[in-house]
Scaffold this active site. Structure first.
Site, mmCIF file in Angstrom:
data_model
loop_
_atom_site.group_PDB
_atom_site.id
_atom_site.type_symbol
_atom_site.label_atom_id
_atom_site.label_comp_id
_atom_site.label_asym_id
_atom_site.label_seq_id
_atom_site.Cartn_x
_atom_site.Cartn_y
_atom_site.Cartn_z
ATOM 1 N N THR A 15 50.551 73.105 -82.436
ATOM 2 C CA THR A 15 52.009 73.108 -82.266
ATOM 3 C C THR A 15 52.495 74.465 -81.763
ATOM 4 O O THR A 15 53.377 74.542 -80.915
ATOM 5 C CB THR A 15 52.692 72.750 -83.598
ATOM 6 O OG1 THR A 15 52.251 71.459 -84.006
ATOM 7 C CG2 THR A 15 54.200 72.751 -83.452
ATOM 8 N N HIS A 32 51.965 74.640 -78.107
ATOM 9 C CA HIS A 32 53.025 73.886 -77.402
ATOM 10 C C HIS A 32 54.303 74.732 -77.311
ATOM 11 O O HIS A 32 54.948 74.785 -76.265
ATOM 12 C CB HIS A 32 53.363 72.590 -78.161
ATOM 13 C CG HIS A 32 52.315 71.539 -78.088
ATOM 14 N ND1 HIS A 32 51.990 70.863 -76.937
ATOM 15 C CD2 HIS A 32 51.508 71.022 -79.060
ATOM 16 C CE1 HIS A 32 51.038 69.978 -77.186
ATOM 17 N NE2 HIS A 32 50.725 70.063 -78.479
HETATM 18 ZN ZN LIG Z 1 50.193 72.767 -87.633
#
Ligand SMILES: [Zn+2]
Length: 79
Positions: free
Chosen positions: A44, A47
């Protein structure tokens, strides 16, 4: 004012991720304050750094990022 280290996504776009310091937040009634002892980077965060579609749909910079950590609870709200 007591400060903490944190990683911030400063603005939209590829990059704009910095290690900085911010004031330690106040603990609300339903919060705990955790003194972080170890951290990791997950997909994440990648990202978010690259500001792809996944991040654009979920983030509103500027904001402190990171959610892979462990530590010690040092303060508890009213709960
Ligand atoms: Zn995570």
């Amino acid at each position: 004012m007591e400060m903490m280290k944190c990683v911030v996504k400063e603005q939209k776009g590829d990059g704009y991720v910095v290690l900085t310091e911010k004031p330690i937040p106040e603990v609300g009634d339903n919060d705990v304050l955790i003194r972080v002892k170890a951290v990791a980077i997950c997909g994440t965060d990648v990202h978010i750094k690259h500001w792809d579609d996944y991040a654009q749909k979920r983030m509103n910079p500027p904001t402190i990022i990171g959610h892979e950590y462990s530590g010690v609870v040092v303060k508890v709200g009213k709960m």
